[in-house]
Design a protein around this motif. Sequence first.
Motif, PDB file in Angstrom:
ATOM      1  N   MET A 195      13.831  79.875  38.977  1.00  0.00           N
ATOM      2  CA  MET A 195      14.410  79.876  40.438  1.00  0.00           C
ATOM      3  C   MET A 195      14.665  78.572  40.938  1.00  0.00           C
ATOM      4  O   MET A 195      15.085  78.364  42.113  1.00  0.00           O
ATOM      5  CB  MET A 195      13.279  80.425  41.473  1.00  0.00           C
ATOM      6  N   ARG A 196      14.458  77.595  40.111  1.00  0.00           N
ATOM      7  CA  ARG A 196      14.736  76.191  40.544  1.00  0.00           C
ATOM      8  C   ARG A 196      16.383  75.877  41.117  1.00  0.00           C
ATOM      9  O   ARG A 196      16.565  75.171  42.040  1.00  0.00           O
ATOM     10  CB  ARG A 196      14.451  74.991  39.393  1.00  0.00           C
ATOM     11  N   PHE A 197      17.254  76.428  40.350  1.00  0.00           N
ATOM     12  CA  PHE A 197      18.664  76.338  40.708  1.00  0.00           C
ATOM     13  C   PHE A 197      18.719  76.655  42.402  1.00  0.00           C
ATOM     14  O   PHE A 197      19.371  76.079  43.109  1.00  0.00           O
ATOM     15  CB  PHE A 197      19.637  77.237  39.875  1.00  0.00           C
ATOM     16  N   THR A 198      18.115  77.997  42.404  1.00  0.00           N
ATOM     17  CA  THR A 198      18.382  78.663  43.833  1.00  0.00           C
ATOM     18  C   THR A 198      17.719  77.833  44.841  1.00  0.00           C
ATOM     19  O   THR A 198      18.144  77.536  45.883  1.00  0.00           O
ATOM     20  CB  THR A 198      17.732  80.029  43.817  1.00  0.00           C
ATOM     21  N   LEU A 199      16.392  77.346  44.479  1.00  0.00           N
ATOM     22  CA  LEU A 199      15.658  76.382  45.593  1.00  0.00           C
ATOM     23  C   LEU A 199      16.370  75.182  45.856  1.00  0.00           C
ATOM     24  O   LEU A 199      16.376  74.503  46.874  1.00  0.00           O
ATOM     25  CB  LEU A 199      14.165  76.201  44.768  1.00  0.00           C
ATOM     26  N   GLU A 200      17.006  74.594  44.881  1.00  0.00           N
ATOM     27  CA  GLU A 200      17.752  73.498  44.951  1.00  0.00           C
ATOM     28  C   GLU A 200      18.948  73.552  45.850  1.00  0.00           C
ATOM     29  O   GLU A 200      19.537  72.846  46.652  1.00  0.00           O
ATOM     30  CB  GLU A 200      18.228  72.773  43.636  1.00  0.00           C
ATOM     31  N   CYS A 201      19.530  74.711  45.719  1.00  0.00           N
ATOM     32  CA  CYS A 201      20.761  75.251  46.750  1.00  0.00           C
ATOM     33  C   CYS A 201      20.308  75.561  48.225  1.00  0.00           C
ATOM     34  O   CYS A 201      20.925  74.832  48.944  1.00  0.00           O
ATOM     35  CB  CYS A 201      21.493  76.478  46.066  1.00  0.00           C
ATOM     36  N   ILE A 202      19.163  76.018  48.276  1.00  0.00           N
ATOM     37  CA  ILE A 202      18.479  76.186  49.626  1.00  0.00           C
ATOM     38  C   ILE A 202      18.187  74.726  50.264  1.00  0.00           C
ATOM     39  O   ILE A 202      18.507  74.423  51.632  1.00  0.00           O
ATOM     40  CB  ILE A 202      17.293  76.932  49.537  1.00  0.00           C
ATOM     41  N   GLU A 203      17.723  73.996  49.384  1.00  0.00           N
ATOM     42  CA  GLU A 203      17.462  72.515  50.096  1.00  0.00           C
ATOM     43  C   GLU A 203      18.727  71.890  50.198  1.00  0.00           C
ATOM     44  O   GLU A 203      18.686  71.175  51.351  1.00  0.00           O
ATOM     45  CB  GLU A 203      16.554  71.704  49.055  1.00  0.00           C
ATOM     46  N   ALA A 204      19.759  71.946  49.422  1.00  0.00           N
ATOM     47  CA  ALA A 204      21.026  71.371  49.956  1.00  0.00           C
ATOM     48  C   ALA A 204      21.780  72.113  50.986  1.00  0.00           C
ATOM     49  O   ALA A 204      22.231  71.230  52.117  1.00  0.00           O
ATOM     50  CB  ALA A 204      21.965  71.547  48.728  1.00  0.00           C
ATOM     51  N   ILE A 205      21.498  73.243  51.252  1.00  0.00           N
ATOM     52  CA  ILE A 205      22.014  74.119  52.557  1.00  0.00           C
ATOM     53  C   ILE A 205      21.236  73.358  53.736  1.00  0.00           C
ATOM     54  O   ILE A 205      22.146  72.827  54.833  1.00  0.00           O
ATOM     55  CB  ILE A 205      21.960  75.513  52.414  1.00  0.00           C
ATOM     56  N   LYS A 206      20.057  73.309  53.790  1.00  0.00           N
ATOM     57  CA  LYS A 206      19.051  72.884  54.686  1.00  0.00           C
ATOM     58  C   LYS A 206      19.510  71.243  55.164  1.00  0.00           C
ATOM     59  O   LYS A 206      19.488  71.030  56.268  1.00  0.00           O
ATOM     60  CB  LYS A 206      17.693  72.803  54.324  1.00  0.00           C
ATOM     61  N   LYS A 207      19.765  70.576  54.249  1.00  0.00           N
ATOM     62  CA  LYS A 207      20.131  69.492  54.612  1.00  0.00           C
ATOM     63  C   LYS A 207      21.569  69.135  55.237  1.00  0.00           C
ATOM     64  O   LYS A 207      22.166  68.236  55.868  1.00  0.00           O
ATOM     65  CB  LYS A 207      20.312  68.566  53.330  1.00  0.00           C
ATOM     66  N   ASN A 208      22.576  70.230  55.277  1.00  0.00           N
ATOM     67  CA  ASN A 208      23.794  70.128  55.633  1.00  0.00           C
ATOM     68  C   ASN A 208      24.168  71.165  56.803  1.00  0.00           C
ATOM     69  O   ASN A 208      25.157  71.124  57.355  1.00  0.00           O
ATOM     70  CB  ASN A 208      24.684  70.639  54.665  1.00  0.00           C
ATOM     71  N   VAL A 209      22.958  71.725  57.441  1.00  0.00           N
ATOM     72  CA  VAL A 209      23.082  72.488  58.851  1.00  0.00           C
ATOM     73  C   VAL A 209      22.024  72.278  59.661  1.00  0.00           C
ATOM     74  O   VAL A 209      21.220  71.611  59.234  1.00  0.00           O
ATOM     75  CB  VAL A 209      23.017  74.140  58.182  1.00  0.00           C
ATOM     76  N   PRO A 210      22.338  72.391  60.943  1.00  0.00           N
ATOM     77  CA  PRO A 210      21.414  72.047  61.873  1.00  0.00           C
ATOM     78  C   PRO A 210      20.079  72.772  61.707  1.00  0.00           C
ATOM     79  O   PRO A 210      20.141  73.900  61.171  1.00  0.00           O
ATOM     80  CB  PRO A 210      22.031  72.536  63.039  1.00  0.00           C
ATOM     81  N   ASP A 211      18.950  72.137  62.122  1.00  0.00           N
ATOM     82  CA  ASP A 211      17.614  72.768  61.971  1.00  0.00           C
ATOM     83  C   ASP A 211      17.560  73.837  62.840  1.00  0.00           C
ATOM     84  O   ASP A 211      16.755  74.759  62.312  1.00  0.00           O
ATOM     85  CB  ASP A 211      16.601  71.784  62.702  1.00  0.00           C
ATOM     86  N   THR A 212      18.427  74.288  63.832  1.00  0.00           N
ATOM     87  CA  THR A 212      18.274  75.709  64.390  1.00  0.00           C
ATOM     88  C   THR A 212      19.218  76.684  63.730  1.00  0.00           C
ATOM     89  O   THR A 212      19.267  77.834  64.420  1.00  0.00           O
ATOM     90  CB  THR A 212      18.605  75.374  65.845  1.00  0.00           C
ATOM     91  N   MET A 213      19.981  76.514  62.823  1.00  0.00           N
ATOM     92  CA  MET A 213      20.671  77.320  61.975  1.00  0.00           C
ATOM     93  C   MET A 213      19.791  77.994  60.937  1.00  0.00           C
ATOM     94  O   MET A 213      19.279  77.649  59.831  1.00  0.00           O
ATOM     95  CB  MET A 213      21.875  76.750  61.268  1.00  0.00           C
ATOM     96  N   PRO A 214      19.842  79.675  61.064  1.00  0.00           N
ATOM     97  CA  PRO A 214      19.037  80.329  60.084  1.00  0.00           C
ATOM     98  C   PRO A 214      19.688  80.218  58.740  1.00  0.00           C
ATOM     99  O   PRO A 214      20.918  80.167  58.449  1.00  0.00           O
ATOM    100  CB  PRO A 214      19.058  81.572  60.444  1.00  0.00           C
ATOM    101  N   VAL A 215      18.880  80.079  57.474  1.00  0.00           N
ATOM    102  CA  VAL A 215      19.459  80.137  56.125  1.00  0.00           C
ATOM    103  C   VAL A 215      18.715  81.668  55.676  1.00  0.00           C
ATOM    104  O   VAL A 215      17.541  81.781  55.636  1.00  0.00           O
ATOM    105  CB  VAL A 215      18.854  79.028  55.602  1.00  0.00           C
ATOM    106  N   LEU A 216      19.729  82.411  55.368  1.00  0.00           N
ATOM    107  CA  LEU A 216      19.272  83.698  54.452  1.00  0.00           C
ATOM    108  C   LEU A 216      19.519  83.686  53.163  1.00  0.00           C
ATOM    109  O   LEU A 216      20.347  82.693  52.578  1.00  0.00           O
ATOM    110  CB  LEU A 216      20.058  84.859  55.072  1.00  0.00           C
ATOM    111  N   VAL A 217      18.641  84.393  52.459  1.00  0.00           N
ATOM    112  CA  VAL A 217      19.073  84.430  50.762  1.00  0.00           C
ATOM    113  C   VAL A 217      19.127  85.909  50.546  1.00  0.00           C
ATOM    114  O   VAL A 217      18.128  86.787  50.879  1.00  0.00           O
ATOM    115  CB  VAL A 217      18.003  83.876  49.889  1.00  0.00           C
ATOM    116  N   LYS A 218      20.219  86.431  49.927  1.00  0.00           N
ATOM    117  CA  LYS A 218      20.418  87.855  49.395  1.00  0.00           C
ATOM    118  C   LYS A 218      19.858  87.716  47.760  1.00  0.00           C
ATOM    119  O   LYS A 218      20.496  87.062  46.995  1.00  0.00           O
ATOM    120  CB  LYS A 218      21.553  88.414  49.423  1.00  0.00           C
ATOM    121  N   PHE A 219      18.643  88.406  47.536  1.00  0.00           N
ATOM    122  CA  PHE A 219      18.129  88.532  46.340  1.00  0.00           C
ATOM    123  C   PHE A 219      17.958  89.974  45.847  1.00  0.00           C
ATOM    124  O   PHE A 219      17.889  90.974  46.573  1.00  0.00           O
ATOM    125  CB  PHE A 219      16.962  87.561  46.204  1.00  0.00           C
TER     126      PHE A 219
END
Length: 258
Positions: A195-219
Motif C-alpha cells: 500500500m506504500r504507493f497509495t499512501l504516498e499518493c495520499i500524502e502528495a494530495i494532502k500537500k497540494n490541497v487546502p487542509d479543509t478539502m476532504p480527500v477520499l479513496v476508492k478501494f
Amino acid sequence: MAKSLFDKTYIGKMKLKNRIFMSPMGTTGEADGAYCNEGIDYFEERAKGGAGLIITGANVVSTKYEPRPCTELSDFHHVERLNMLIERCHAYGAKVCVQLSPGLGRQQFTDPFTPPYSAGSVGAFWFPDLICKPFSKEDIHYLVEKVGYSASLAVNAGADCVELHAYGGYLLDQFHSVQWNNRTDEYGGSLENRMRFTLECIEAIKKNVPDTMPVLVKFTPHQRVEGFRTIDEGIEMAKILEKAGVDALHVDTGCYEE
C-alpha cells in the motif's frame, strides 16, 4: 433520530445538501484530454437531478506510461474545461469530487506485442501471455509527484474534494494485491509495503490541497474471486487508509477477473 437520503450531511468539513452521490463514470474527452461539451452536459444533468455529491470519472495524471483512457488532468490547460463542469454542477447545489488516477496498469487496452506497465512481472489482462513491465521506483516517484500536481489543478478548477482511484484491479490495486504484486523492494511483500504507493499518493494530495478539502479513496476490500483478496485483508486496508488521514472511504467490490 434516523437519517434519510435527503438529509444534509458532511464529509470532513464539506457540507452536502443530501446523502445522494453519483459514483464515478468515465466520459469521452477532447483530443487533448480535456472535458468535452457532451461530458460537461452529462454531469450537469446529474446535478440538475438533485445529487448532493458528484464524483467525476478517473482523470489520469500522466500519459507517460500508457495512453489516456478517458479524461486527463495533467496540465493547466485542462483546468478551464474542468472548471466549467464544476461551476455548472455548483449552480444546482451539487458538490464536485475530482477523481485522480495514476493509471490502469495491466488493465490498459494494449496490443499483443507491447507489454503494459504494472506493479510486477505478471500477465496483462487482455493478453495473459504478455508479461507486464514492473514500474521502477523512479517511475513510482514520478507518478506520485504527478498525482500531487493534478490535485493542485483540481483545486484551481474549483473542486470541492479529491478522490484517489485505487480499486477494481487497476494500477494502485495491482500494487495492493499479492496476485499482481510480486516485487521484492519496499513496494512489495507485506500489506503495508503493497500500500506504500497509495499512501504516498495520499500524502502528495494532502500537500497540494487546502487542509479543509476532504480527500477520499476508492478501494476494493473484497475482490470476489477465489484465492484473491477477502474482507479480512480489506478491513486491514481500511485501517491503514484511516490512519493516513483519509476523510472517507468509497468502497467497491470485485475486479475484472470476477
